[in-house]
Write a protein that holds these residues in place. Structure first.
Motif, short mmCIF file in Angstrom:
data_model
loop_
_atom_site.label_atom_id
_atom_site.label_comp_id
_atom_site.label_asym_id
_atom_site.label_seq_id
_atom_site.Cartn_x
_atom_site.Cartn_y
_atom_site.Cartn_z
N UNK A 26 0.81 -1.23 0.00
CA UNK A 26 0.00 0.00 0.00
C UNK A 26 0.84 1.27 0.00
N UNK A 27 1.84 1.34 0.88
CA UNK A 27 2.60 2.58 0.99
C UNK A 27 3.46 2.79 -0.26
N UNK A 47 1.19 4.03 -3.04
CA UNK A 47 0.75 5.40 -2.76
C UNK A 47 1.88 6.38 -3.06
N UNK A 48 3.10 6.02 -2.70
CA UNK A 48 4.23 6.92 -2.97
C UNK A 48 4.44 7.05 -4.48
N UNK A 96 2.09 6.87 -6.80
CA UNK A 96 1.03 7.75 -7.32
C UNK A 96 1.31 9.20 -6.96
N UNK A 97 1.74 9.44 -5.71
CA UNK A 97 2.02 10.82 -5.27
C UNK A 97 3.17 11.42 -6.07
#
Lengths: 327, 198
Positions: free
Chosen positions: B76-77, B80-81, B83-84
Motif C-alpha cells: 500500500x505505501x 501510494x508513494x 502515485x504521489x
C-alpha cells in the motif's frame, strides 16, 4: 434592506470597533488638551459699550464659584480642609478623564474582547460534539466523503467492525502525525504528502488485520487499504498551533472516525440482514428464511446507500441545496 | 501476448470489471465532475492517464522490489508513494508548459490522482499478476477507458433526471447513486463474458 450582507469574522469586527474607539479617544484627548490650555471666555461681549453695562460694580463683594459645603455636625475644620484640598487636587484630573473618556472606552474594549473570546471558545467546543458528527455532519451519509469502503467492503457486520476500527486508528494517527509537520509542507504538495502519510499509517494496520483476522481482511479485499484515500479528507486542521491543540485534534479526529464507524456499522448490519438474514454470521429468527441477495451486489449497495442518505437527510432536516436547484 | 489476450483484457476492463459500476470505485469527485460534460471528459482523461502509468510503475515495483524481497505487506505505501510522485511530476511539467492554468490543473490532477479509482486499480492489477508488464499497462489503459465510458453513461442518465422532480431528500448525490445502481444492474449482464485464447 440589505439581505445579502457579507459576514465579517468576529476578529475583524472586534479590530474595527477597537480602532474606532481608540481614534475617538485620541481626538477627544487632543480637544481636552486644547481646552485646558486656553482660557475660558464665556459669553464674549460684541461691543465695548456692552462691557460697561455688564461690568460689575467695584463695591460689591465677589461671589465665589464653588459652593461651600455646610459643615456636618462633629466634623472638624482640619478634616474638612483636607477633603477640599484633595477634591481640588483631583478636579482637573477628573475633568480631563471625563473629557477624554479613556476609562469607559478601555472597559468597553475589555468587555468586547472577553465576550468574543468566550463566543469563539463556545464555537470550538460545539464542534467537538459527537451528536453532530454522527447525525447532521455524518461523513458518509450527509457529506458523501468516504462511502466507497462501505459499498465494496461492508458486506457483513464483521467487515463493518474491521473497517470502522481501521478508519478510526488511521484518522487519529494521521492527525497526530500532521501536527508537527503541517506548517512545513508547501500548499502545492499538501495533498500528496497527506496521501503519503495516510499510506504510511494504513500499511501496518492492514498488515495487522491480515495477521489477526485473515478471513475478515480477505473479505474486505482492496477496500481495507482504500481507507488511506479517505482518511486525509476526515482530518481536522482547525486546532493546529492553538492551545490544547493536540488533545482537541485527537478528539476531533476520533469523533470523525466515530461518525464513519456509525455509518459503516449501520450499513453493514442492514446489508447482512437483508442478504443472509443473519448478524455476525448468526441467523436471526424469522428473518433467516427471508434472503434478498440483491443487497450483496453493487446495485443493491448503491440503492441501500442512497436510502440511508435520504433517511439521514430527513432526520437532520435537510431542506435542499442551491446546487440541487432548490433552496 | 497475442491479440486475443489483449481483447480479453479490454473486454474485462471496460465491461466485466468496470471500475465505477462493478467495483464501485466512485467517490464524490466523480459526481462533482459530472456537473458539465467538459469537466467530466477532462477528469476521465486524467484518471486514464494515472491508471496507465501507475499500473506500469506499480507492476515494476511489485515484480522487482516487493516480491523478490518478500515485502508484499509494504505494497500500500509503495503504491501510494508512486502515485504521489507521479502527480507531483505531472503537475511540475504542466505548470512549466501552461503556467496560466496551474491552479485548474492542480485541482483536476489532485482530484483524479488521489481518488479511489487509481489506487484501487493498482491494487487489483497487482492481485492478478499474470498479465506481464504490457498486460498491466494495457489493463490500466482500458480501465481508464471504462471509467470514461461509465462517466458518459451516468452523465446521460442524470441528464434525463433534470426534468423530473425527485423528493427533496433524494436530490443531488442520492438520486445519482440510485441511477448508478440501476446501471450496474444492466452491467451485471456482462458478468460471464470472456474471450478465450490459446
Amino acid at each position: 434592506m440589505k439581505k445579502n450582507k457579507q459576514k465579517t469574522s468576529p476578529s475583524k469586527k472586534h479590530c474595527a470597533v477597537k480602532n474606532a474607539y481608540v481614534k475617538s479617544a485620541v481626538k477627544s484627548a487632543k480637544n481636552a488638551a486644547k481646552h485646558l490650555s486656553a482660557p475660558k471666555i464665556k459669553n464674549k461681549p460684541a461691543d465695548s459699550s456692552s462691557i460697561k453695562k455688564h461690568a460689575k460694580p467695584a463695591c460689591e463683594p465677589e461671589v465665589p464659584n464653588k459652593i461651600t459645603k455646610i459643615p456636618a455636625a462633629g466634623v472638624k475644620e482640619k478634616d474638612r480642609e483636607k477633603e477640599n484640598a484633595l477634591l481640588d487636587f483631583f478636579k482637573p484630573v477628573k475633568s480631563f478623564l471625563r473629557k477624554t473618556c479613556v476609562i469607559p472606552h478601555l472597559i468597553r474594549l475589555w468587555a468586547i474582547k472577553r465576550t468574543s473570546a468566550a463566543k469563539a471558545e463556545k464555537k470550538i467546543d460545539a464542534h467537538l460534539e459527537i451528536k453532530q458528527r454522527v447525525l447532521s455532519l455524518n461523513p458518509v451519509f450527509v457529506k458523501f466523503i468516504a462511502f466507497v469502503p462501505l459499498l465494496g467492503g461492508a458486506t457483513s457486520f464483521k467487515n463493518g467492525i474491521l473497517l470502522s476500527c481501521a478508519m478510526i486508528i488511521n484518522v487519529v494517527l494521521l492527525n497526530l502525525l500532521l501536527i508537527p509537520v503541517y506548517k512545513f509542507i508547501p500548499a502545492k504538495y499538501r495533498a500528496a504528502v497527506l496521501f503519503a502519510l495516510s499510506g504510511i499509517v494504513i500499511t501496518p494496520v492492514y498488515a495487522a488485520a491480515k495477521y489477526l483476522v485473515p478471513s475478515v481482511a480477505a473479505g474486505c479485499g482492496i477496500y481495507l487499504p482504500l481507507i488511506a484515500v479517505f482518511a486525509p479528507v476526515l482530518t481536522e486542521r482547525k486546532y493546529f498551533g492553538k492551545p490544547r491543540g493536540i488533545m482537541k485534534t485527537a478528539f476531533c479526529a476520533f469523533f470523525n472516525g466515530i461518525g464513519f464507524a456509525a455509518a459503516t456499522l449501520l450499513f453493514s448490519f442492514a446489508r447482512e440482514i437483508i442478504t443472509n438474514g443473519s448478524v455476525y454470521d448468526r441467523p436471526l429468527p424469522y428473518l433467516a428464511s427471508i434472503k434478498f441477495k440483491f443487497a450483496a451486489y453493487p446495485a443493491g449497495a448503491f440503492i441501500l446507500l442512497a436510502a440511508f442518505a435520504a433517511l439521514f437527510r430527513k432526520i437532520s432536516g435537510y431542506k435542499g441545496d442551491e446546487r440541487d436547484g432548490e433552496k | 501476448m497475442n491479440s486475443a489476450q489483449f481483447s480479453s483484457i479490454m473486454v474485462s476492463a471496460i465491461l466485466v470489471q468496470n471500475l465505477v459500476i462493478i467495483y464501485m470505485l466512485c467517490d464524490k469527485n466523480l459526481f462533482k465532475a459530472l456537473a458539465a460534460p467538459s469537466t467530466a471528459a477532462v477528469f476521465g482523461c486524467c484518471v486514464t492517464f494515472w491508471t496507465t502509468f501507475a499500473s506500469m510503475l506499480a507492476w515494476l515495483a511489485d515484480s522487482f522490489i516487493l516480491k523478490p524481497y518478500s515485502i508484499e505487506w509494504l505494497s500500500p505505501v509503495v503504491f501510494i508513494i508512486i502515485i504521489a510522485a507521479l502527480e507531483i511530476a505531472a503537475e511540475a511539467v504542466i505548470s512549466r508548459i501552461f503556467p496560466q492554468k496551474e491552479k485548474l490543473a492542480h485541482r483536476f490532477l489532485t482530484g483524479s490522482a488521489f481518488g479511489s479509482a487509481v489506487f484501487g486499480l493498482v491494487l487489483l492489477n497487482v492481485e492478478v499478476n499474470m498479465r506481464g508488464f504490457f498486460g498491466a499497462a494495457f489493463y490500466g489503459l482500458c480501465a481508464g477507458i471504462g471509467y470514461l465510458a461509465a462517466l458518459f453513461i451516468i452523465y446521460s442518465a442524470l441528464g434525463r433526471l433534470k426534468f423530473s422532480s425527485p423528493p427533496t431528500v433524494f436530490k443531488g448525490i442520492p438520486i445519482a447513486l440510485v441511477t448508478t445502481g440501476i446501471i450496474s444492474l444492466a452491467f451485471m449482464g456482462f458478468s460471464n463474458i470472456s474471450i478465450s485464447y490459446w
